[in-house]
Design an enzyme around this catalytic site. Structure first.
Site, PDB file in Angstrom:
ATOM      1  N   ASP A 107       0.855  -1.185   0.000  1.00  0.00           N
ATOM      2  CA  ASP A 107       0.000   0.000   0.000  1.00  0.00           C
ATOM      3  C   ASP A 107       0.892   1.236   0.000  1.00  0.00           C
ATOM      4  O   ASP A 107       1.706   1.423   0.919  1.00  0.00           O
ATOM      5  CB  ASP A 107      -0.874  -0.043   1.271  1.00  0.00           C
ATOM      6  CG  ASP A 107      -2.024   0.945   1.201  1.00  0.00           C
ATOM      7  OD1 ASP A 107      -2.034   1.773   0.268  1.00  0.00           O
ATOM      8  OD2 ASP A 107      -2.898   0.891   2.085  1.00  0.00           O
ATOM      9  N   ASP A 198      -2.895   2.565  -5.979  1.00  0.00           N
ATOM     10  CA  ASP A 198      -1.827   2.557  -4.972  1.00  0.00           C
ATOM     11  C   ASP A 198      -1.789   1.297  -4.107  1.00  0.00           C
ATOM     12  O   ASP A 198      -1.129   1.279  -3.074  1.00  0.00           O
ATOM     13  CB  ASP A 198      -1.972   3.790  -4.072  1.00  0.00           C
ATOM     14  CG  ASP A 198      -3.225   3.746  -3.228  1.00  0.00           C
ATOM     15  OD1 ASP A 198      -4.221   3.159  -3.677  1.00  0.00           O
ATOM     16  OD2 ASP A 198      -3.211   4.289  -2.107  1.00  0.00           O
ATOM     17  N   GLU A 199      -2.464   0.259  -4.511  1.00  0.00           N
ATOM     18  CA  GLU A 199      -2.506  -0.952  -3.694  1.00  0.00           C
ATOM     19  C   GLU A 199      -2.408  -2.183  -4.564  1.00  0.00           C
ATOM     20  O   GLU A 199      -2.988  -2.219  -5.654  1.00  0.00           O
ATOM     21  CB  GLU A 199      -3.871  -1.052  -2.997  1.00  0.00           C
ATOM     22  CG  GLU A 199      -3.925  -0.488  -1.610  1.00  0.00           C
ATOM     23  CD  GLU A 199      -5.297  -0.730  -1.015  1.00  0.00           C
ATOM     24  OE1 GLU A 199      -5.628  -1.892  -0.764  1.00  0.00           O
ATOM     25  OE2 GLU A 199      -6.035   0.250  -0.825  1.00  0.00           O
ATOM     26  N   CYS A 583     -53.992  -1.522 -34.221  1.00  0.00           N
ATOM     27  CA  CYS A 583     -53.504  -2.662 -34.985  1.00  0.00           C
ATOM     28  C   CYS A 583     -54.382  -2.870 -36.217  1.00  0.00           C
ATOM     29  O   CYS A 583     -55.609  -2.937 -36.116  1.00  0.00           O
ATOM     30  CB  CYS A 583     -53.525  -3.921 -34.115  1.00  0.00           C
ATOM     31  SG  CYS A 583     -53.181  -5.417 -35.043  1.00  0.00           S
ATOM     32  N   CYS A 586     -56.305  -6.640 -35.908  1.00  0.00           N
ATOM     33  CA  CYS A 586     -57.399  -6.911 -34.969  1.00  0.00           C
ATOM     34  C   CYS A 586     -58.050  -5.642 -34.430  1.00  0.00           C
ATOM     35  O   CYS A 586     -59.058  -5.708 -33.742  1.00  0.00           O
ATOM     36  CB  CYS A 586     -56.912  -7.780 -33.813  1.00  0.00           C
ATOM     37  SG  CYS A 586     -55.745  -6.921 -32.761  1.00  0.00           S
ATOM     38  N   HIS A 605     -49.653 -12.203 -33.569  1.00  0.00           N
ATOM     39  CA  HIS A 605     -50.294 -12.388 -34.872  1.00  0.00           C
ATOM     40  C   HIS A 605     -49.514 -13.348 -35.750  1.00  0.00           C
ATOM     41  O   HIS A 605     -50.079 -14.165 -36.480  1.00  0.00           O
ATOM     42  CB  HIS A 605     -50.453 -11.039 -35.588  1.00  0.00           C
ATOM     43  CG  HIS A 605     -51.614 -10.253 -35.062  1.00  0.00           C
ATOM     44  ND1 HIS A 605     -52.896 -10.759 -35.027  1.00  0.00           N
ATOM     45  CD2 HIS A 605     -51.684  -9.009 -34.534  1.00  0.00           C
ATOM     46  CE1 HIS A 605     -53.712  -9.843 -34.502  1.00  0.00           C
ATOM     47  NE2 HIS A 605     -52.991  -8.773 -34.189  1.00  0.00           N
TER      48      HIS A 605
END
Length: 666
Positions: A107, A198-199, A583, A586, A605
């Site tokens: 570290d 840093d580790e 639609c 239908c 459909h």
DNA sequence: GAACGAGTTTTTC
DNA sequence: GCAGCGAAAAACTCGTTC
């Protein structure tokens, strides 16, 4: 067990204000904690931030109360049961203990601050912090003596230490020095694990054997080598696993090291009095809960109260706590460490101005896209993070079938999410992408996702033709009105403000340059796939907005893929949304933004046709390709929850069933 | 009940 | 003089779907 409100809390209210700043950090041993706590409290109280912290604190207290109540309800039989569970698990964990490895955690000491001092020696010996008035990233050891530390707002830090010198963050510099340290680590463990700039964790088992030296000697060597290469000091911890090595590296900070011998007795002695907060993964909240709900303050107590741990926490959490009590940690080096998400967020002065908010969103989308492209990442789930003016956090997500990384795609989905939250006053916007893969944009759909659309367009369900066939070069998309309006008003187009490095700024009010692509229709955004049939001019018609689709009144709607053309037995049959709503087959009505429901409806459909036995010729012939599909499946779950499926839902065919059916037809 | 997605929480520097 | 508290990642929880 729990801390109750006492008279001293009333006299010294700061004592009950839990901050992370009083947690002992390296270099803060002599700090007057009460003074720090009082100053932090006094500078915070009354603010919206403070109020939100109090809300959060109250929530945690409630959680603790609930846990205590659950503890109180446990009968003797319960406790004995959980005691057995804990003992069994402890034995299993103990049996798996591995003391054969030597792990090193390195570290760097006050890394950012040290790098800044290296490049500006006049800072030597003076209290300094890297960051700004709103937030500091780290502080050197001189500043830490005053209680100044990472994640503290600069204005509080200055109150604690009026002499404090601020240095702006410079990630380029830190990355350069980080790379130098990594070159050193590489020599000792080619598979070392970088935890941050840093580790790093190094498995030095092999190198110790090869050189016939101890972990302690290797640690010394590495630290000397790092100093030689960089001029920076670091600290190291040596232990049998990563969890312990990390704890050890903090013991003799700065510029020191600590070795924990690889034997059980040493580990157990070391861990017995260790405060739980020293363990990576146990933070302010967990410490608070363990302490106030169960009276656990040291790692040893994790084992002593194993029965309560098993009774109150999930299996995985309980296992983690018990292994902490035994001083166990990971000893392997994972073969691949895949990043799970990538994000970008920015804080700014709270505003409810929608134009500004969209502008911020656009900047963040741009930054995220840049980062993703740098890393070669694409993702499927986009999460919008918001922080309100009252510091409350919210997040909203959408998952797409396609992996994306282009800013225009990100922005399209993000805009929809933001739009749903308006009006709102925000002080932070963030975007996170998850479900990552490492392929570029344009990857085929996941072949395991057996959507009808995918199946149909690919013909053989492999999906390999999808991208080749995607041919709309000028689609409109469902981007928010804002961007359409924006283009009209031209308030941003053509502005050439500077784009700053996104990592170095908080509260930057810059606006990113807005290129034409972002203002105009984008080629992929609508995710509309066109499969051109030489015998049909559906594509051309659509592009020209003429003939066969003239029942759709809104030209833009055509481009949004709201029409479906289904070929059957060589005879063109149009399926479309009349007036962008109804639609044509239908007559069912569905609003344009019911994208997924519409898709489902189309599929219905189509499936209906297949069931009637009309499908075989369709699928055998190349006419399959002439289907124009709208594939924008991206609808947030929240939206889905709000909307119910079409009234035909009961007739919806499960997709897998459909596959079986249609395959029979081949 | 496993897998997945959305949303929240926690940790870390 | 005054107000003012970050960014990134991952784990976790919970509901839904299959």
């Amino acid at each position: 067990m729990a801390k109750s409100e006492t008279s001293s809390d009333t006299a010294r209210p700061w004592q009950s204000y839990h901050t992370v700043y009083t947690n002992a950090k390296a270099g803060m041993d002599g700090v007057d904690k009460e003074k720090v706590q009082r100053i932090v409290y006094e500078m915070s109280k009354g603010s919206k931030y403070f109020e939100n912290e109090e809300r959060k604190e109250a929530f945690i207290r409630q959680k603790i109360e609930t846990m205590r109540a659950r503890c109180a309800k446990l009968t003797a039989t319960d406790i004995s049961h959980f005691q057995m569970v804990a003992e069994k698990r402890i034995l299993e964990l103990e049996a798996a203990r591995n003391l054969s490895r030597i792990w090193l955690h390195v570290d760097m000491d006050a890394f950012y601050a040290a790098v800044e001092t290296l490049s500006n020696p006049s800072l030597e010996g003076k209290p300094m912090a890297v960051g700004s008035m709103s937030m500091i990233s780290t502080a050197n050891y001189e500043a830490r003596k005053f209680g100044v530390r990472a994640a503290m707002p600069g204005f509080i830090a200055r109150k604690l230490c009026p002499e404090l010198i601020f240095a702006p963050t410079d990630f380029k510099k830190y990355t350069y020095y980080s790379d130098l340290t990594r070159k050193v680590f590489q020599k000792y463990d080619p598979n070392f694990m970088a935890a941050s700039l840093d580790e790093a964790y190094l498995n030095v088992t092999d190198v110790c054997k090869e050189k016939g030296v101890t972990g302690e000697e290797i640690a010394k060597e590495i630290r000397a080598s790092v100093f030689e290469e960089t001029g920076l000091t670091c600290s190291a911890g040596v232990a049998a696993n990563r969890l312990l090595a990390k704890v050890c590296s903090d013991i003799n900070k700065p510029n020191g090291q600590f070795v924990l011998p690889n034997n059980r007795m040493a580990v157990m002695t070391f861990i017995s009095s260790l405060p739980v907060r020293k363990i990576g993964g146990i933070g302010k909240v967990t410490e608070h809960i363990l302490s106030d709900a169960l009276g656990i303050n040291t790692c040893e107590e994790m084992l002593q109260k194993g029965s309560y741990i098993c009774a109150l926490f999930s299996q995985s959490t309980a296992e983690f706590f018990l292994s902490v009590g035994l001083g166990l940690g990971r000893t392997d080096t994972p073969e691949v460490r895949l990043q799970k998400s990538i994000s970008n967020e920015r804080t700014f002065s709270a505003t409810g101005d929608e134009t500004l908010l969209y502008r911020k969103l656009e900047e963040i989308a741009e930054m995220l896209s840049t980062d993703m492209q740098k890393e070669g990442l694409c993702g499927r789930t986009l999460t919008l993070k918001l922080k309100t003016a009252a510091f409350e956090l919210r997040s909203r997500a959408v998952t797409s079938q396609k992996h994306i990384c282009a800013s225009k795609d990100i922005l399209k989905h993000a805009s929809k999410l933001l739009k749903a939250e308006l009006p709102i006053s925000l002080r932070l916007i963030g975007l996170r992408m998850s479900h990552l893969n490492e392929e570029r944009d344009g990857v085929p759909l996941d072949p395991t996702q057996k959507t009808l659309t995918h199946f149909m367009v690919s013909g053989d369900a492999s999906g390999k033709d999808v991208d080749e066939q995607r041919s709309f070069g000028h689609e409109a998309h469902d981007i928010s009105d804002y961007f359409v309006n924006k283009e009209k008003s031209d308030s941003f187009t053509g502005s050439h403000e500077t784009r700053h490095s996104h990592r170095d700024h908080l509260d930057s009010n810059h606006s990113s340059e807005l290129n034409g692509d972002n203002c105009t229709f984008d080629s992929n955004a609508a995710e509309m796939e066109t499969f051109h049939n030489p015998s049909s001019d559906v594509t051309a018609d659509k592009l020209e907005g003429t003939s066969c689709l003239n029942t759709v009144t809104n030209g833009a709607s055509l481009l949004e893929g709201e029409a479906e053309a289904v070929s059957s037995s060589g005879q063109r049959e149009l399926f479309l949304w009349v007036n962008d709503y109804k639609c044509s087959i239908c007559g069912i009505e569905m609003p344009p933004d019911f994208v997924e429901e519409r898709q489902e409806h189309c599929d219905f459909h189509l499936a209906e046709k297949l069931q009637k036995g009309e499908s075989s010729t369709v699928f055998r012939s190349s006419n399959l390709r002439q289907r124009v599909v709208c594939k924008d499946h991206i609808v947030s779950q929240s939206q889905r929850k709000k909307r119910k499926s079409s009234p035909k839902e009961g007739r919806h065919i499960p997709i897998d069933l459909f596959f079986i059916k249609s395959n029979q037809n081949f």
